[in-house]
Design a protein around this motif. Structure first.
Motif, PDB file in Angstrom:
ATOM      1  N   LEU A 154      32.437  36.513 -20.784  1.00  0.00           N
ATOM      2  CA  LEU A 154      33.018  35.117 -20.776  1.00  0.00           C
ATOM      3  C   LEU A 154      32.715  34.847 -19.260  1.00  0.00           C
ATOM      4  CD1 LEU A 154      33.895  32.577 -22.018  1.00  0.00           C
ATOM      5  CD2 LEU A 154      36.385  33.203 -21.366  1.00  0.00           C
ATOM      6  N   VAL A 155      31.993  33.514 -19.020  1.00  0.00           N
ATOM      7  CA  VAL A 155      31.764  33.308 -17.453  1.00  0.00           C
ATOM      8  C   VAL A 155      31.865  31.862 -17.384  1.00  0.00           C
ATOM      9  CG1 VAL A 155      29.974  33.127 -15.630  1.00  0.00           C
ATOM     10  CG2 VAL A 155      30.008  35.163 -17.388  1.00  0.00           C
ATOM     11  N   VAL A 156      32.855  31.465 -16.406  1.00  0.00           N
ATOM     12  CA  VAL A 156      33.148  30.059 -16.015  1.00  0.00           C
ATOM     13  C   VAL A 156      32.477  29.842 -14.755  1.00  0.00           C
ATOM     14  CG1 VAL A 156      35.130  28.376 -15.546  1.00  0.00           C
ATOM     15  CG2 VAL A 156      35.211  30.008 -17.187  1.00  0.00           C
ATOM     16  N   GLU A 157      31.547  29.154 -14.344  1.00  0.00           N
ATOM     17  CA  GLU A 157      30.585  28.888 -13.241  1.00  0.00           C
ATOM     18  C   GLU A 157      30.618  27.668 -12.680  1.00  0.00           C
ATOM     19  OE1 GLU A 157      26.182  29.818 -12.854  1.00  0.00           O
ATOM     20  OE2 GLU A 157      26.947  31.702 -12.994  1.00  0.00           O
ATOM     21  N   GLY A 158      31.363  27.369 -11.521  1.00  0.00           N
ATOM     22  CA  GLY A 158      31.230  26.219 -10.910  1.00  0.00           C
ATOM     23  C   GLY A 158      31.823  24.919 -11.534  1.00  0.00           C
ATOM     24  N   VAL A 159      32.856  25.075 -12.405  1.00  0.00           N
ATOM     25  CA  VAL A 159      33.369  24.035 -13.355  1.00  0.00           C
ATOM     26  C   VAL A 159      34.176  23.333 -12.715  1.00  0.00           C
ATOM     27  CG1 VAL A 159      34.913  23.799 -15.385  1.00  0.00           C
ATOM     28  CG2 VAL A 159      32.986  25.489 -15.379  1.00  0.00           C
ATOM     29  N   SER A 160      33.850  21.861 -13.114  1.00  0.00           N
ATOM     30  CA  SER A 160      34.735  20.882 -12.479  1.00  0.00           C
ATOM     31  C   SER A 160      35.005  19.928 -13.633  1.00  0.00           C
ATOM     32  CB  SER A 160      34.084  20.127 -11.401  1.00  0.00           C
ATOM     33  OG  SER A 160      34.113  20.870 -10.184  1.00  0.00           O
ATOM     34  N   LYS A 161      36.003  19.407 -13.770  1.00  0.00           N
ATOM     35  CA  LYS A 161      36.456  17.988 -14.590  1.00  0.00           C
ATOM     36  C   LYS A 161      36.767  16.876 -14.185  1.00  0.00           C
ATOM     37  CE  LYS A 161      36.270  16.564 -18.813  1.00  0.00           C
ATOM     38  NZ  LYS A 161      35.005  16.284 -19.558  1.00  0.00           N
ATOM     39  N   ILE A 162      36.015  15.744 -14.157  1.00  0.00           N
ATOM     40  CA  ILE A 162      36.454  14.658 -13.327  1.00  0.00           C
ATOM     41  C   ILE A 162      36.649  13.470 -14.568  1.00  0.00           C
ATOM     42  CG2 ILE A 162      35.689  12.943 -11.763  1.00  0.00           C
ATOM     43  CD1 ILE A 162      33.886  15.168 -10.690  1.00  0.00           C
ATOM     44  N   TYR A 163      37.644  12.760 -14.620  1.00  0.00           N
ATOM     45  CA  TYR A 163      37.777  11.534 -15.578  1.00  0.00           C
ATOM     46  C   TYR A 163      37.670  10.352 -14.973  1.00  0.00           C
ATOM     47  CZ  TYR A 163      39.593  14.987 -18.920  1.00  0.00           C
ATOM     48  OH  TYR A 163      39.744  15.985 -19.887  1.00  0.00           O
ATOM     49  N   THR A 184      32.407  18.575 -16.452  1.00  0.00           N
ATOM     50  CA  THR A 184      31.717  17.578 -15.842  1.00  0.00           C
ATOM     51  C   THR A 184      30.649  18.044 -14.941  1.00  0.00           C
ATOM     52  OG1 THR A 184      33.651  16.048 -15.560  1.00  0.00           O
ATOM     53  CG2 THR A 184      31.985  15.359 -14.423  1.00  0.00           C
ATOM     54  N   GLU A 185      30.799  19.035 -14.289  1.00  0.00           N
ATOM     55  CA  GLU A 185      29.957  20.153 -13.530  1.00  0.00           C
ATOM     56  C   GLU A 185      30.160  21.440 -13.967  1.00  0.00           C
ATOM     57  OE1 GLU A 185      30.813  19.137  -9.448  1.00  0.00           O
ATOM     58  OE2 GLU A 185      30.444  16.863  -9.433  1.00  0.00           O
ATOM     59  N   GLY A 186      28.844  22.238 -13.925  1.00  0.00           N
ATOM     60  CA  GLY A 186      29.381  23.696 -14.166  1.00  0.00           C
ATOM     61  C   GLY A 186      29.044  24.040 -15.584  1.00  0.00           C
ATOM     62  N   VAL A 187      29.321  25.243 -15.999  1.00  0.00           N
ATOM     63  CA  VAL A 187      28.964  25.610 -17.219  1.00  0.00           C
ATOM     64  C   VAL A 187      29.855  26.904 -17.690  1.00  0.00           C
ATOM     65  CG1 VAL A 187      27.218  27.496 -16.710  1.00  0.00           C
ATOM     66  CG2 VAL A 187      27.166  26.529 -18.853  1.00  0.00           C
ATOM     67  N   VAL A 188      30.303  26.676 -18.952  1.00  0.00           N
ATOM     68  CA  VAL A 188      31.032  27.958 -19.539  1.00  0.00           C
ATOM     69  C   VAL A 188      30.165  28.789 -20.616  1.00  0.00           C
ATOM     70  CG1 VAL A 188      32.953  28.633 -20.941  1.00  0.00           C
ATOM     71  CG2 VAL A 188      32.766  26.452 -19.415  1.00  0.00           C
TER      72      VAL A 188
END
Length: 276
Positions: free
Chosen positions: A19-28, A75-79
């Motif tokens: 499982l890889v979380v890569e460069g993940v951002s969450k913006i509302y 919002t950005e990145g990938v899981v």
């Protein structure tokens, strides 16, 4: 603070980049402009690993697990799960919540059966019922199968939720403070049961907790989050205790208190929660 993990080979994790979380951002978007909950999260979880996440309220722990579950998207990145992007919920990832999420008009058996029937519609009735019975027995609820949620305790309800999640054979079990509402004795009992289930099934586990002692007893690694907004992974602790784990033996280990004090220092000094 990095400590070598000395796990028994029987419980050693498998694939490194399961499982890889890569460069993940969450913006509302908000009336006051963009609000960043998570900012640049990078995390790799090995197959069969038990990972706990800890941090103050509002640091985005649930947001991160919701993106791994597929209930939300970055919002950005990938899981990625086994190199495939996660874009929606699926039976390969099952989530257990603090409030159980059981249907009150169904029996314990029916609550689990509903999940099995939805995921394995091609199986014959007898096979689906056998799966339900197997998983209720796994969590010690065979005798409570015909009771409704209102007739059982909080600890038993959480056992039903865990049985339901495991009954569809997920690759990843996601737990959002599953024992937070339980009394201390019930919590310890369920922690022991969860470790036994994890050992038997070797499912990959991601778990949110606010309890440092719980994390040190259960986890291979403890992911410590900085405060929000724009929360990040501040540090990751490797938990060195061999498996299978014995609570008394761990609490007599001097490393236990070193790790506990280190995590407390991170949460309450370096990342102290400042009320606005």
């Amino acid at each position: 603070m990095q400590t070598e993990i000395k796990s028994n080979q029987l419980y050693a994790p498998k694939a490194d980049n399961f499982l890889v979380v890569e460069g993940v951002s969450k913006i509302y978007p908000t009336a006051d402009g963009p609000y960043t909950v998570l900012d640049g999260i990078d995390l790799k979880v090995r197959e069969g690993e038990f990972v706990c996440l800890i941090g103050h309220s509002g640091c985005g722990k649930s947001t991160l697990l919701n993106m791994i579950s597929g209930f939300n998207t970055p919002t950005e990145g990938v899981v990625l799960l086994q190199d495939e992007p996660i874009t929606e919920p699926g039976p390969d990832r099952m989530m257990v919540f603090q409030n159980y999420c059981l249907l009150p008009w169904l029996s314990v058996f029916e609550n689990v059966y509903l999940a099995v029937d939805a995921v394995f519609p091609e199986k014959i009735e007898a096979e689906k019922r056998a799966i339900v019975k197997e998983h209720l027995a796994l969590v010690g609820l065979t005798e409570a199968a015909e009771k409704r949620p209102s007739q059982i305790s909080g600890g038993m309800k959480q056992r039903v939720a865990i049985a339901r999640a495991l009954s569809i054979r997920p690759k990843v079990l996601i737990l959002d403070e599953p024992f937070g509402a339980l009394d201390a004795i019930t919590k310890e009992e369920l922690q022991e049961e969860l470790l036994q289930i994890w050992r038997d099934h070797q499912v990959t586990v991601l778990m949110i907790t606010h309890d440092i002692d719980e994390a040190l007893f259960l986890a291979d690694r403890l992911v410590m989050m900085t405060n929000g907004p724009a929360a990040q992974i501040g540090e990751v602790l490797d938990i060195p205790f061999s498996r299978p784990r014995n609570r008394k033996r761990i609490m007599e280990d001097t490393r236990y208190y070193e790790l506990r004090n280190y995590a407390l220092d991170f949460l309450y000094r370096r990342c102290a929660h400042v009320e606005e």
